[in-house]
Design an enzyme around this catalytic site. Structure first.
Site, PDB file in Angstrom:
ATOM      1  N   ASP A 679       0.828  -1.204   0.000  1.00  0.00           N
ATOM      2  CA  ASP A 679       0.000   0.000   0.000  1.00  0.00           C
ATOM      3  C   ASP A 679       0.868   1.263   0.000  1.00  0.00           C
ATOM      4  O   ASP A 679       0.581   2.237  -0.693  1.00  0.00           O
ATOM      5  CB  ASP A 679      -0.921  -0.013   1.215  1.00  0.00           C
ATOM      6  CG  ASP A 679      -1.912   1.132   1.188  1.00  0.00           C
ATOM      7  OD1 ASP A 679      -2.665   1.241   0.210  1.00  0.00           O
ATOM      8  OD2 ASP A 679      -1.927   1.931   2.143  1.00  0.00           O
ATOM      9  N   LYS A 683       1.418   4.646  -2.767  1.00  0.00           N
ATOM     10  CA  LYS A 683       1.387   6.064  -2.387  1.00  0.00           C
ATOM     11  C   LYS A 683       2.643   6.805  -2.816  1.00  0.00           C
ATOM     12  O   LYS A 683       2.569   7.935  -3.308  1.00  0.00           O
ATOM     13  CB  LYS A 683       1.179   6.177  -0.876  1.00  0.00           C
ATOM     14  CG  LYS A 683      -0.186   5.680  -0.419  1.00  0.00           C
ATOM     15  CD  LYS A 683      -0.359   5.746   1.092  1.00  0.00           C
ATOM     16  CE  LYS A 683      -1.725   5.230   1.519  1.00  0.00           C
ATOM     17  NZ  LYS A 683      -1.906   5.287   2.988  1.00  0.00           N
TER      18      LYS A 683
END
Length: 818
Positions: A679, A683
């Site tokens: 994750d 980003k």
């Protein structure tokens, strides 16, 4: 003298006629001098046309329609009259009905309904209506008389739309009214030619009858009573927020009527305009409402745009070629050829280059027009100096209308901005030198959207309506809906924004309501919806709604939904999403989405992709746009990893803190998704791309913190068994950092064009040292913020802050679209 006219919808039923009688009794009691014109009962004219067509085909079925015609009028007269007046009325009406049936029998035998015959057939509607109402008024105590307008209005013999002999008609009107002091109840629509032949004034001609009588009598004003509250700013069937125009000039009313405002019949205004007789448009069903007042008076302080109207279906023909340039008489030849074919032109436009002339006509005439033009310019086309006629179908014309437009700059700019920001293409543009009207030809499918966008731009500019379609109504989506509901009043008052939720979808059901879903009951409504969830169907429905200021919200992490962003943006629908899939997939796709959004002029917003509600991406863009140079970006970009390492202290096993994070909902169901840095990688890729780096997933170096046994565990339970075994390894790393006065943090870095994710030890001088809870922190080191980097810190996860971030983007999109 006042002249009143009531339309077909006003007299459609006996109870409505009683309402009119009540209105007229008030006029009578006040001592007003007035006369009243009536249309046929609602739907009767269409019925007479239909029965004539059936008879013309030799079909005996016309008799059924005649019987229904007879019965409807006899029912009305039985409800409205009593005693001897009723008996006499039945006798007179039956004579009319027998005459009509005999006339249609003749049509049936000869298989032909000529224009002359049709005008006579159609006259029965108004003759019955006015006769019945005149008797009903007399029974109510009003001194009323029936007047067949054929006695006073004289025309030529152009059946179907006869031209009035004004001088003779005005003479007849004055003479008749001087000899008949009673209240005259007049048949609308019909007249006579010399020799006594019945003619009609064209559809909507009852308004014309009223205007002619008013001009003949030099009336104080005309009142046209219909079923709406006057002339509205737009067609209420297409623009729900249309409202009444209080005053307008004759010129404005003429323009509105030409472009489809059905409340006014275009020729109506001519006699009144010539005699400068004001016209009121009033509502039979709301008689106390003032309606619209039409006169010669122009208010220089009024709105620049009075109304927005449209012609729903036109074809655009274009004559083009070098043979047009500088050649006198080309336009005359073109339009003379069309006039000879009896083809009416709706709109004309020509560029100053003289290379092309475009004009709009009714689509059913396009083939006839093209043949006429090609015959007229046959020589030039053979020589190749004029091209074959270009025809474009499935178009509409929209127009903004107002006398004050000439005094206010920027009107056209606002018009085209409203169309452009909603993805409506202008096919052709026309504006007269009077600046009373700006007309735009657009695709027919965009007519409703364009009308609503323009209506909001010119009449509701203080309040913008945003039409939101939302996929994902779980924790984030549900919270967002609550926030929108709670802020509804404040948004209108302080931001002048109204957010209308038009579509919702969860994993099982989807729900649509173009008037707006009730946010108090949305859960119940979507649960009870008959439509099963299907993202392709949801997006098709959203596109087909074709609403202005549409925004698509994706609150999921679903790659299938993200794959539709391209087609959504291409339809000029804005997108706001916390879903990171689209922006962190291939760099080529990221670029493509940004390019389409820019091309279509709609926002594509994803601030919540990094840091939930924190202003991370917007801050980075501001730095870059203001000319700053990004040296380094460091970030603790995961709320779950932040929680884990902020709470990993002496005496706490690493496996226990991971388990606690999972139980609190900070991590994914499988914590390895967080601990493996997947994750966080998305980003840092997004941030890198915002700086202009074409970074791909493979370019991000991730230093795994989990032992291989943990990574390879088959189940989550197996993973926790393995991570307990690794507690000692993690404790050794933590203790070594603590010995040096440092703490462990999972940090994503972007520097010198390279991105990495690793567990690092930082001391008290580093901003990450003081992190607590599940906070995220992003540190921007730039040329301007070199000595003391710019820090953004706060909750980087959670439904409330993520929903708030999306909410903020909705408002931003609304302001950008304005």
């Amino acid at each position: 003298m006042l002249v009143l006219k009531f339309g077909g919808s006003s007299v459609a039923k006996p109870e409505r006629i009683r309402q009119i009688i009540s209105i007229l009794k008030d006029y009578y009691k006040r001592g007003e001098k007035f006369t009243v014109v009536f249309s046929a009962f609602g739907g009767i004219t269409d019925s007479l046309i239909e029965m004539s067509k059936i008879a013309e085909k030799g079909n005996i079925g016309y008799k059924d329609l005649v019987a229904a015609f007879r019965q409807r009028h006899l029912i009305a007269v039985n409800e409205l009259l009593t005693g001897e007046r009723l008996d006499q009325a039945i006798v007179d009406l039956n004579k009319n009905h027998d005459e009509l049936e005999n006339l249609l029998y003749g049509v049936y035998l000869v298989r032909e309904a000529s224009g002359r015959t049709m005008d006579y057939v159609l006259s029965f509607g108004e003759r019955n209506s006015a006769y019945i109402i005149a008797n009903a008024l007399s029974e109510a105590g009003v001194n009323a008389e029936y007047l067949d307008a054929r006695k006073i209005i004289k025309t030529d013999k152009k059946f179907g739309s006869a031209k009035v002999d004004f001088e003779l008609s005005y003479e007849k009107i004055k003479e008749y009214y001087s000899e008949h002091p009673a209240i005259q109840i007049v048949t609308g629509f019909i007249a006579t030619a010399k020799g006594g032949l019945t003619t009609t004034l064209g559809r909507g001609g009852s308004d014309y009858t009223a205007s002619l009588i008013a001009a003949g009598l030099s009336a104080k004003h005309v009142e046209i009573w219909t079923d709406v509250n006057g002339v509205l700013t737009a067609d209420p069937r297409k623009v729900k927020r249309a409202f009444t125009i209080p005053t307008m000039t004759y010129a404005e009313a003429m323009e509105m009527s030409h472009f489809g405002a059905k409340v006014i019949y275009p020729p109506t205004l001519q006699p009144a305009l010539q005699k400068q007789i004001p016209i009121y448009i009033k509502n039979t069903f709301n008689p106390s409402f003032k309606g619209t007042y039409i006169s010669k008076d122009h208010d220089p302080n009024g709105n620049a745009v009075k109304g927005i109207s449209s012609i729903g279906h036109v074809a655009l023909l274009t004559l083009q070629g070098s043979g047009l340039f500088g050649v006198p008489g080309i336009a005359a030849r073109l339009f003379n050829s069309l006039a000879q074919a009896n083809i009416n032109i709706v709109l004309i436009t020509q560029g100053s280059s003289e290379n092309a002339i475009s004009f709009a006509i009714k689509p059913e005439l396009s083939s006839k027009a093209r043949k006429r033009i090609e015959k007229e310019f046959e020589y030039e086309m053979q020589m190749g100096i004029i091209n074959p006629v270009k025809t474009e179908d499935d178009l509409s014309v929209i127009a903004i209308i107002g006398e004050n437009m000439r005094y206010q700059p920027g009107i056209s700019g606002r018009l085209f901005n409203a169309l452009g920001s909603n993805g409506v293409n202008a096919v052709a543009i026309a504006q007269g030198s009077s600046e009373l009207n700006v007309s735009v030809v657009i695709p027919k499918e965009d007519e409703s959207k364009a009308l609503n966008a323009l209506h909001e731009a010119f009449f509701l500019s203080d309040t913008r309506t945003l039409n939101v379609f939302m996929v994902g109504v779980g924790l984030i989506g549900g919270t967002l809906l609550k926030q929108i509901k709670d802020q509804e009043a404040s948004l209108k008052e302080k931001q002048s924004i109204e957010i209308k939720i038009v579509g919702l979808s969860n994993s099982k059901k989807m729900l649509f309501n173009t008037n707006g879903i009730d946010l108090d009951n949305w859960k119940e409504e979507i649960t009870n919806s008959e439509d099963d969830a299907n993202i392709s169907m949801f997006i098709d429905r959203m596109k087909n709604c074709n609403l202005p200021n549409s925004i698509f919200i994706d609150n999921t992490a679903n790659p299938d939904i993200a794959s539709h962003y391209e087609s959504i943006l291409d339809e000029s629908i804005s997108v706001s999403t916390p879903n990171k899939i689209a922006t962190s997939s291939s760099y080529l796709q990221y670029q493509r989405l940004k390019t389409i959004a820019k091309k279509r002029g709609v926002p594509f917003m994803y601030e919540t992709n990094v840091g939930a509600g924190l202003p991370v991406i917007s801050t980075l863009r501001d730095l870059i746009n203001s000319g700053d140079e990004i040296i380094k970006i460091e970030g603790v970009l995961s709320g779950s990893l932040s929680f884990i390492f902020n709470n990993y202290k002496e005496g706490v096993a690493f496996s226990d803190i991971v388990k606690q994070a999972k139980e609190l909902g900070f991590t994914e169901p499988d914590p390895r998704v967080d601990l493996n840095g997947i994750d966080v990688r998305r980003k840092i890729i997004i941030l890198a791309r915002e700086t202009g780096l074409p970074l791909e997933s493979k370019d991000v170096e991730i230093k795994n913190i989990l032992p291989k046994a943990c990574r390879d565990a088959k189940t989550v339970d197996d993973f926790f068994v393995e991570i307990e075994k690794a507690n000692a390894t993690f404790e050794e790393t933590r203790a070594a950092a603590a010995k040096d006065g440092k703490v462990l943090r999972m940090i994503a870095s972007l520097e010198n064009g390279k991105a990495s994710i690793a567990m690092k030890a930082v001391d008290a001088s580093h901003p990450f040292y003081s992190l607590s809870g599940s906070d995220n922190m992003i540190v921007f080191t730039t040329e301007r913020y070199k000595e003391r980097p710019l820090v953004v810190r706060g909750p980087g996860a959670g439904a409330e802050v993520t929903a708030a971030g999306v909410f903020a983007e909705i408002i931003t999109i609304g302001n950008l679209l304005a």
